[in-house]
Design an enzyme around this catalytic site. Structure first.
Site, short mmCIF file in Angstrom:
data_model
loop_
_atom_site.label_atom_id
_atom_site.label_comp_id
_atom_site.label_asym_id
_atom_site.label_seq_id
_atom_site.Cartn_x
_atom_site.Cartn_y
_atom_site.Cartn_z
CB SER A 26 39.49 47.35 64.62
OG SER A 26 40.11 47.46 65.88
CG ASN A 113 47.53 55.97 70.20
OD1 ASN A 113 46.51 55.30 70.10
ND2 ASN A 113 47.51 57.27 70.45
CB THR A 158 56.83 46.51 20.34
OG1 THR A 158 56.93 46.70 18.93
CG2 THR A 158 58.13 45.88 20.84
CG HIS A 159 53.52 49.49 19.43
ND1 HIS A 159 53.31 50.68 20.08
CD2 HIS A 159 54.84 49.45 19.14
CE1 HIS A 159 54.46 51.34 20.15
NE2 HIS A 159 55.41 50.61 19.60
CB SER A 280 30.47 28.62 28.83
OG SER A 280 29.15 29.03 28.58
CE LYS A 286 33.38 30.90 25.99
NZ LYS A 286 34.09 32.01 25.40
CG ASN A 288 35.53 30.52 29.28
OD1 ASN A 288 35.78 30.57 28.08
ND2 ASN A 288 34.30 30.54 29.75
CD GLU A 293 38.71 35.50 31.70
OE1 GLU A 293 37.60 35.89 32.09
OE2 GLU A 293 38.84 34.58 30.88
CE1 TYR A 320 45.86 55.08 65.95
CE2 TYR A 320 44.21 56.27 67.24
CZ TYR A 320 44.58 55.17 66.47
OH TYR A 320 43.68 54.19 66.20
CD GLN A 325 39.62 50.66 64.69
OE1 GLN A 325 40.01 50.79 65.84
NE2 GLN A 325 38.33 50.61 64.40
CE LYS A 328 44.24 47.62 63.00
NZ LYS A 328 44.84 48.97 63.04
#
Ligand code: ARG
Length: 463
Positions: A26, A113, A158-159, A280, A286, A288, A293, A320, A325, A328
């Site tokens: 690790s 540990n 709304t909606h 683009s 474009k 964008n 996004e 443990y 491990q 992380k």
């Protein structure tokens, strides 16, 4: 096959497979814990000396050696060797190489540990401080923008259908509220995780007279963990931290979604500086909103980390297990992604302007004043359900007559729908007027927006 060079070579015999070395390590990602590992080890060594388990000179040598190793790592001069598996072994091996016998005593009464559980908590405390500062920066960016638009009206949805009018400021302040919850959630998470597992050893503690309160205090923990069996495998705080990041991501993603829509030609509500847009490779016209996004897309990364973390915890036997491990990977990923998104969002919010004229010109669309008209009827003594029906009928009438707004109906048409309607009805019919006449606390009119801005300016100064 390579020759085994690990500390437990007395227990395990023979060579190890390189595939296994790569699989188990690790170090490639937990090396970012090095500062915390060193701080934990220094506190542990000082406690061992205080308890006369090692001498003061040995503790001093350990501290000096660890600080040097810390400097070497910071300067990029430390040779990481994946055979050491993780940052704990790497630092300990370097210490023994540097100072000899005294270094061999550092791990007395300790296991990786309790060591790793301590390191992650120390790291996370700092990481949360960084995220809290980022949240504050973003809140400030929203409040500054809100301050510019206290009198400008926009439709709410709304909606995704036009609903009631609101000030642009109120809309922006809604994100300040969401972020305030994120802020307090992270603070709670920090408080809950701020307890020290060091001294719990591998699982059941030690027969040596370790002073756990001393190490906890020196490392700035508010308390110790009281059950060693729980302490070494408790990663609830990791799941909780990633959940906090997930909700932050959800909020940023909702903003991103709004603003991606708002930048489209269909809405044209906002314009963000070119620095935060891309073009683009094929379509020259474009512009964008790729940053937005990506903020929306990266929410998937953070949610993924949450599901991964919860799944790692599920069905592990006490206590443990090496499964842990993997924690992380997901905690770091969630933290880094959330941090990057908070920063990018703050930059975008600060560099976006609302197209107030275009928004104002479109306010006559969508009967934004319909609810206010129903409430006008309530003030004239009509029960709300009936008022709702009357206004619904009037909206339908407008649509059949090709009238865009309720204000274009004649007084006769109003009276035919309900004889309680008087000439004063026309004074209540326009989105800006409706917005100004909101009475309730928390409503989206200019007065409330200004009060909230004043509140947040004050509050964020102290935060
Ligand atoms: N690298 C390990 C982790 O992150 C450290 C603890 C290893 N403990 C053990 N008993 N093998 O969880």
């Amino acid at each position: 096959m390579i020759k085994q060079e690990k500390s437990w070579e007395k227990r395990l015999s023979g060579s190890v497979d390189e595939l296994a070395v790569d699989f188990v390590e690790s170090l490639s990602y937990d090396k970012r814990l090095y500062k915390y590992d060193i701080a934990g080890s220094i506190a542990h060594a000082e406690m061992l000396a205080e308890q006369k388990i090692i001498t003061k000179t040995e503790a001093a040598d350990i501290k000096k050696g660890l600080l040097e190793i810390g400097e070497e790592i910071a300067a990029g001069k430390f040779a990481f060797d994946k055979l050491q598996e993780d940052i704990h072994m790497a630092i300990e091996a370097a210490l023994v190489a540097k100072i000899g016998d005294a270094g061999q005593k550092l791990h007395t009464g300790r296991s990786r540990n309790d060591q790793v559980a301590t390191d992650i908590r120390l790291w996370m405390r700092d990481e949360i401080e960084i995220l809290l500062a980022r949240i504050t920066q973003l809140q400030i960016a929203f409040v500054r923008q809100a301050d510019k638009y206290t009198e400008d009206i926009m439709p709410t949805y709304t909606h995704l259908q036009r609903a009631q009018p609101a000030t642009i400021a109120s809309y922006l302040l809604s994100f300040v509220e969401m972020l305030a919850r994120d802020y307090s959630r992270l603070k709670d998470c920090r408080d809950r995780l701020n307890v020290c597992p060091l001294g719990c050893g591998a699982v059941a503690g030690s027969t040596l007279p370790l002073d756990r309160e001393m190490t906890a205090k020196n490392l700035g923990f508010r308390d110790i963990k009281y059950n060693s069996i729980d302490a070494v495998s408790d990663r609830d705080f990791c799941a909780e931290f990633i959940f906090c990041c997930s909700l932050i991501s959800a909020h940023l993603s909702r903003l991103a979604e709004d603003w991606i829509l708002y930048t489209s030609s269909e809405f044209s509500f906002i314009k963000t500086d070119d620095a935060y847009c891309t073009s683009s490779s094929m379509m020259p016209q474009k512009r964008n909103p790729d940053m937005l996004e990506l903020i929306r897309g990266k929410t998937g990364t953070v949610y993924g980390a949450l599901v991964a973390m919860l799944t790692i915890l599920k069905a592990q036997p006490s206590t443990y297990n090496r499964d842990l491990q993997e924690d992380k990977i997901h905690v770091f990923n969630a933290a880094d992604t959330t941090d990057a998104c908070l920063q990018m969002t703050a930059a975008i919010v600060s560099h976006t302007a609302f197209n107030t004229k275009r928004i104002a010109d479109g306010l006559d669309e969508g009967f934004l004043d319909a609810t206010a008209l129903a409430e006008y009827l309530v003030r004239k003594g009509i029960p709300f359900r009936q008022a709702h029906g009357v206004v619904g009928g009037l909206v339908a009438l407008c649509e059949t007559e090709g009238k865009k707004k309720l204000g274009q109906l004649t007084i006769e048409q109003f009276k035919a729908a309900c004889d309680k309607i008087e000439e004063d009805v026309f004074g209540t019919l326009d989105p800006a007027g409706v917005c100004r006449s909101y009475k309730t606390k928390g409503a989206a009119g200019p007065e409330n927006a200004k009060a909230q801005i004043a509140y947040w300016k004050d509050k964020l100064k102290e935060q």
